[in-house]
Write a protein that holds these residues in place. Structure first.
Motif, PDB file in Angstrom:
ATOM      1  N   PHE A 254     -67.401 -23.125  90.737  1.00  0.00           N
ATOM      2  CA  PHE A 254     -66.598 -23.157  89.493  1.00  0.00           C
ATOM      3  C   PHE A 254     -67.269 -22.979  88.360  1.00  0.00           C
ATOM      4  O   PHE A 254     -68.150 -23.859  88.041  1.00  0.00           O
ATOM      5  N   VAL A 255     -66.880 -21.727  87.554  1.00  0.00           N
ATOM      6  CA  VAL A 255     -67.446 -21.901  85.902  1.00  0.00           C
ATOM      7  C   VAL A 255     -66.297 -21.738  85.111  1.00  0.00           C
ATOM      8  O   VAL A 255     -65.313 -21.124  85.152  1.00  0.00           O
ATOM      9  N   LEU A 256     -66.569 -22.855  84.283  1.00  0.00           N
ATOM     10  CA  LEU A 256     -65.486 -23.161  83.248  1.00  0.00           C
ATOM     11  C   LEU A 256     -66.155 -22.764  81.961  1.00  0.00           C
ATOM     12  O   LEU A 256     -67.085 -23.304  81.497  1.00  0.00           O
ATOM     13  N   LEU A 257     -65.382 -21.897  81.153  1.00  0.00           N
ATOM     14  CA  LEU A 257     -65.661 -21.744  79.689  1.00  0.00           C
ATOM     15  C   LEU A 257     -64.684 -22.313  78.845  1.00  0.00           C
ATOM     16  O   LEU A 257     -63.575 -22.455  79.110  1.00  0.00           O
ATOM     17  N   ASP A 258     -64.925 -22.254  77.575  1.00  0.00           N
ATOM     18  CA  ASP A 258     -64.233 -22.891  76.434  1.00  0.00           C
ATOM     19  C   ASP A 258     -64.304 -21.781  75.152  1.00  0.00           C
ATOM     20  O   ASP A 258     -65.171 -21.415  74.658  1.00  0.00           O
ATOM     21  N   CYS A 259     -63.005 -21.090  75.311  1.00  0.00           N
ATOM     22  CA  CYS A 259     -62.947 -20.019  74.307  1.00  0.00           C
ATOM     23  C   CYS A 259     -62.660 -20.381  72.812  1.00  0.00           C
ATOM     24  O   CYS A 259     -62.779 -19.483  71.856  1.00  0.00           O
ATOM     25  N   GLY A 260     -62.586 -21.391  72.536  1.00  0.00           N
ATOM     26  CA  GLY A 260     -62.497 -22.097  71.414  1.00  0.00           C
ATOM     27  C   GLY A 260     -60.954 -21.653  70.745  1.00  0.00           C
ATOM     28  O   GLY A 260     -59.998 -21.637  71.468  1.00  0.00           O
ATOM     29  N   GLU A 261     -60.991 -21.637  69.292  1.00  0.00           N
ATOM     30  CA  GLU A 261     -59.622 -21.238  68.520  1.00  0.00           C
ATOM     31  C   GLU A 261     -59.432 -19.749  68.853  1.00  0.00           C
ATOM     32  O   GLU A 261     -60.213 -18.942  69.266  1.00  0.00           O
ATOM     33  N   ASP A 262     -58.041 -19.237  68.574  1.00  0.00           N
ATOM     34  CA  ASP A 262     -57.572 -18.109  68.943  1.00  0.00           C
ATOM     35  C   ASP A 262     -57.702 -17.126  67.448  1.00  0.00           C
ATOM     36  O   ASP A 262     -56.937 -16.038  67.667  1.00  0.00           O
ATOM     37  N   LYS A 263     -58.434 -17.898  66.422  1.00  0.00           N
ATOM     38  CA  LYS A 263     -58.294 -16.952  65.186  1.00  0.00           C
ATOM     39  C   LYS A 263     -59.820 -17.184  64.771  1.00  0.00           C
ATOM     40  O   LYS A 263     -60.548 -17.957  65.064  1.00  0.00           O
ATOM     41  N   PRO A 264     -60.124 -16.222  63.647  1.00  0.00           N
ATOM     42  CA  PRO A 264     -61.541 -16.436  63.503  1.00  0.00           C
ATOM     43  C   PRO A 264     -61.696 -17.799  62.705  1.00  0.00           C
ATOM     44  O   PRO A 264     -60.985 -18.399  61.958  1.00  0.00           O
ATOM     45  N   ASP A 265     -62.986 -18.253  62.437  1.00  0.00           N
ATOM     46  CA  ASP A 265     -63.376 -19.416  62.154  1.00  0.00           C
ATOM     47  C   ASP A 265     -62.918 -19.477  60.517  1.00  0.00           C
ATOM     48  O   ASP A 265     -62.997 -20.546  60.000  1.00  0.00           O
ATOM     49  N   SER A 266     -62.955 -18.225  59.904  1.00  0.00           N
ATOM     50  CA  SER A 266     -62.663 -18.138  58.431  1.00  0.00           C
ATOM     51  C   SER A 266     -61.401 -18.019  58.120  1.00  0.00           C
ATOM     52  O   SER A 266     -60.823 -18.375  56.950  1.00  0.00           O
ATOM     53  N   THR A 267     -60.416 -18.479  59.274  1.00  0.00           N
ATOM     54  CA  THR A 267     -59.200 -18.485  58.932  1.00  0.00           C
ATOM     55  C   THR A 267     -58.836 -19.983  58.133  1.00  0.00           C
ATOM     56  O   THR A 267     -59.392 -21.040  58.238  1.00  0.00           O
ATOM     57  N   ALA A 268     -57.902 -19.603  57.074  1.00  0.00           N
ATOM     58  CA  ALA A 268     -57.713 -20.811  55.828  1.00  0.00           C
ATOM     59  C   ALA A 268     -57.186 -22.072  56.570  1.00  0.00           C
ATOM     60  O   ALA A 268     -57.546 -23.206  56.090  1.00  0.00           O
ATOM     61  N   ALA A 269     -56.695 -22.071  57.543  1.00  0.00           N
ATOM     62  CA  ALA A 269     -55.792 -23.378  58.254  1.00  0.00           C
ATOM     63  C   ALA A 269     -56.938 -24.100  58.812  1.00  0.00           C
ATOM     64  O   ALA A 269     -56.804 -25.248  59.301  1.00  0.00           O
ATOM     65  N   TYR A 270     -58.064 -23.661  59.033  1.00  0.00           N
ATOM     66  CA  TYR A 270     -59.322 -24.359  59.768  1.00  0.00           C
ATOM     67  C   TYR A 270     -60.175 -24.811  58.513  1.00  0.00           C
ATOM     68  O   TYR A 270     -61.171 -25.782  58.969  1.00  0.00           O
ATOM     69  N   TYR A 271     -60.211 -24.619  57.431  1.00  0.00           N
ATOM     70  CA  TYR A 271     -60.720 -25.339  56.334  1.00  0.00           C
ATOM     71  C   TYR A 271     -62.379 -25.281  56.342  1.00  0.00           C
ATOM     72  O   TYR A 271     -62.914 -26.469  56.002  1.00  0.00           O
ATOM     73  N   GLY A 272     -62.628 -24.373  57.169  1.00  0.00           N
ATOM     74  CA  GLY A 272     -64.220 -24.374  57.320  1.00  0.00           C
ATOM     75  C   GLY A 272     -64.800 -25.278  58.449  1.00  0.00           C
ATOM     76  O   GLY A 272     -66.057 -25.917  58.370  1.00  0.00           O
ATOM     77  N   LEU A 273     -64.094 -25.978  59.136  1.00  0.00           N
ATOM     78  CA  LEU A 273     -64.172 -27.306  59.953  1.00  0.00           C
ATOM     79  C   LEU A 273     -64.629 -26.562  61.472  1.00  0.00           C
ATOM     80  O   LEU A 273     -64.759 -27.260  62.233  1.00  0.00           O
ATOM     81  N   ASN A 274     -64.492 -25.131  61.773  1.00  0.00           N
ATOM     82  CA  ASN A 274     -64.544 -24.640  62.940  1.00  0.00           C
ATOM     83  C   ASN A 274     -65.828 -23.733  63.012  1.00  0.00           C
ATOM     84  O   ASN A 274     -66.194 -22.830  61.804  1.00  0.00           O
ATOM     85  N   SER A 275     -66.659 -23.836  63.998  1.00  0.00           N
ATOM     86  CA  SER A 275     -67.772 -22.983  64.033  1.00  0.00           C
ATOM     87  C   SER A 275     -67.932 -22.338  65.355  1.00  0.00           C
ATOM     88  O   SER A 275     -68.790 -22.479  66.222  1.00  0.00           O
ATOM     89  N   PHE A 276     -66.778 -21.696  65.840  1.00  0.00           N
ATOM     90  CA  PHE A 276     -66.751 -21.075  67.186  1.00  0.00           C
ATOM     91  C   PHE A 276     -67.513 -20.074  67.599  1.00  0.00           C
ATOM     92  O   PHE A 276     -67.849 -19.741  68.721  1.00  0.00           O
ATOM     93  N   GLU A 277     -68.064 -19.217  66.647  1.00  0.00           N
ATOM     94  CA  GLU A 277     -68.827 -18.111  66.665  1.00  0.00           C
ATOM     95  C   GLU A 277     -70.106 -18.646  67.453  1.00  0.00           C
ATOM     96  O   GLU A 277     -70.310 -18.120  68.519  1.00  0.00           O
ATOM     97  N   SER A 278     -70.816 -19.465  66.906  1.00  0.00           N
ATOM     98  CA  SER A 278     -72.095 -20.108  67.394  1.00  0.00           C
ATOM     99  C   SER A 278     -71.830 -20.720  68.672  1.00  0.00           C
ATOM    100  O   SER A 278     -72.629 -20.481  69.859  1.00  0.00           O
ATOM    101  N   PHE A 279     -70.662 -21.426  69.059  1.00  0.00           N
ATOM    102  CA  PHE A 279     -70.394 -22.148  70.201  1.00  0.00           C
ATOM    103  C   PHE A 279     -70.108 -21.262  71.616  1.00  0.00           C
ATOM    104  O   PHE A 279     -70.469 -21.212  72.432  1.00  0.00           O
ATOM    105  N   ARG A 280     -69.585 -19.893  70.958  1.00  0.00           N
ATOM    106  CA  ARG A 280     -69.400 -18.651  72.137  1.00  0.00           C
ATOM    107  C   ARG A 280     -70.584 -18.249  72.357  1.00  0.00           C
ATOM    108  O   ARG A 280     -70.828 -17.768  73.486  1.00  0.00           O
ATOM    109  N   GLN A 281     -71.517 -18.028  71.490  1.00  0.00           N
ATOM    110  CA  GLN A 281     -72.813 -17.587  71.740  1.00  0.00           C
ATOM    111  C   GLN A 281     -73.562 -18.291  72.586  1.00  0.00           C
ATOM    112  O   GLN A 281     -74.129 -17.925  73.522  1.00  0.00           O
ATOM    113  N   GLU A 282     -73.509 -19.945  72.249  1.00  0.00           N
ATOM    114  CA  GLU A 282     -74.238 -20.546  73.256  1.00  0.00           C
ATOM    115  C   GLU A 282     -73.829 -20.435  74.571  1.00  0.00           C
ATOM    116  O   GLU A 282     -74.660 -20.685  75.606  1.00  0.00           O
ATOM    117  N   GLN A 283     -72.436 -20.265  74.690  1.00  0.00           N
ATOM    118  CA  GLN A 283     -71.885 -20.111  76.185  1.00  0.00           C
ATOM    119  C   GLN A 283     -72.356 -18.837  76.526  1.00  0.00           C
ATOM    120  O   GLN A 283     -72.365 -18.801  77.962  1.00  0.00           O
TER     121      GLN A 283
END
Ligand code: FE2
Ligand code: FE2
Length: 399
Positions: A254-283
């Motif tokens: 079983f391989v389990l992946l985490d897609c993170g948020e469904d909008k870009p990290d730059s989305t205003a509602a995330y207030y710069g507190l998400n960095s899923f681009e690098s997290f997806r790259q890591e995966q």
């Protein structure tokens, strides 16, 4: 003088009201009036990660305690004892308890109970203890490398609906299942510990997580709200410190992946507190390694699970995971990919939308859209059945 009298009166009121209810705060310098033993346990134990001849037992208490697990193969004689030590010190005087049982024999029925003794005083040179509470005795077994069969239950997007999880759990009550996977957006927008424990315990009790191990995959809604970062205090993620990872159930991978948020990290509602681009790259790095590893190559069945689908999605959708992972997945020999997120059941046969393997997408939180999946392997035969909330079979496939 008048001010002093008022202060004394307030202090007396606080002291008498809190000690009468037995709820003085626990700390290292203040003796606590012992809690009634029946009030020590906050949740039943729940099991996670039955691999490498071990299993993780998790539970919570209402008061700081010293905790351990008693277990064995005879329910009348729980001879073994395990607790968590870190750098030579018992992890105690806490309310969240995670104990890993090790060196277990595969496919054998083990019995266990969890015990917690209240710590009423924890000082440098003096400790005092209250009563001990133990759970009922439950059973479990762990798969070994030769195990070929399993039955897995998969639910997704419950969005904290107790009505839905209870309905879906009712549909599978006569099935003997070995594991349960919650594929994201179940503990919707986790606000605080009380509401999280309330729903987590409810889900766990509905699927008997005290005896059946449970996997919690993070969906985009588990990433939102004040308690989101602390969910990891309650979950033993497959990857250890990461929410993604891979495991074997016998000869199945079983391989389990985490897609993170469904909008870009730059989305205003995330207030710069998400960095899923690098997290997806890591995966992507993890996936590359996983696909070329022995465990994956030697497996007789390979199942990919993540919350947000990569395939069969509208072209205008934000799909960074597809961009990063599709180059690796386009030739990967998975038998099946299981997703959620869209709140609408769908099945895409291999090759329908660039997918190198069949893709199944579970439904949503309402009774009209909810689904439960039953993935079964018997020797080399892998089958998937998807039921709606009335128990009607939406899909039955051999994979
Ligand atoms: Fe959702
Ligand atoms: Fe979602």
């Amino acid at each position: 003088m008048k001010r002093i009298i008022i202060l004394l009166a307030v202090s007396f009121f606080i002291f008498t009201s809190s000690s009468a209810s037995g709820k003085l705060p626990h700390n290292e310098n203040m003796a606590q009036i012992a809690t009634d033993a029946t009030n020590i346990m906050r949740t039943k134990p729940y099991l996670q990660n039955p691999f490498n001849e071990g299993i993780t037992v998790f539970w919570l208490t209402n008061v700081p305690v010293h905790s351990w697990v008693e277990y064995g193969t005879d329910p009348q004689k729980l001879d073994n004892r395990a607790e968590t030590w870190i750098d030579g010190q018992s992890v105690c005087n806490n309310k969240q308890h995670k104990v890993r049982l090790k060196n277990l024999k595969p496919d054998i029925k083990y019995y266990y109970r969890v015990c917690s003794q209240e710590i009423t005083l924890y000082e440098a040179y003096k400790k005092e203890f209250g009563p001990t509470a133990c759970s009922e005795v439950y059973s479990f077994s762990v798969p070994g490398s030769k195990t070929t069969d399993f039955t897995a239950i998969i639910m997704n997007d419950l969005h904290k609906s107790k009505k839905t999880v209870s309905r879906l759990a009712g549909l599978i009550k006569n099935i003997n299942y070995d594991m349960v996977i919650f594929n994201g957006d179940c503990i919707d927008d986790p606000r605080d510990e009380t509401s999280v424990i309330d729903f987590l315990s409810y889900m766990n009790e509905q699927v008997h997580a005290e005896s059946v191990p449970v996997y919690y995959i993070r969906g985009n809604h588990e990433i939102r709200n004040a308690y989101s970062i602390r969910l990891r205090d309650l979950i033993d993620y497959v990857g250890g410190n990461t929410t993604y990872g891979a495991f074997n159930w016998g000869d199945s991978r079983f391989v389990l992946l985490d897609c993170g948020e469904d909008k870009p990290d730059s989305t205003a509602a995330y207030y710069g507190l998400n960095s899923f681009e690098s997290f997806r790259q890591e995966q992507a790095g993890f996936l590359k390694k996983e696909l070329s590893g022995d465990a994956f190559k030697k497996a007789s069945a390979r199942i990919l699970i993540h919350h947000i689908p990569l395939y069969g999605m509208p072209s205008e959708e934000y799909l960074p995971c597809k961009e990063m992972w599709h180059p690796l997945l386009k030739k990967a020999p998975f038998n099946l990919s299981i997703n959620g997120h869209t709140h609408s059941f769908a099945f895409h046969p291999k090759g329908e939308c660039e997918n190198n393997f069949p893709v199944v997408i579970g439904g949503g939180p309402s009774m009209e859209t909810a689904t439960v999946m039953i993935l079964k392997k018997k020797k080399n035969r892998l089958t998937l059945s998807v039921l709606d909330s009335e128990g009607k079979e939406l899909l039955k496939k051999e994979l």
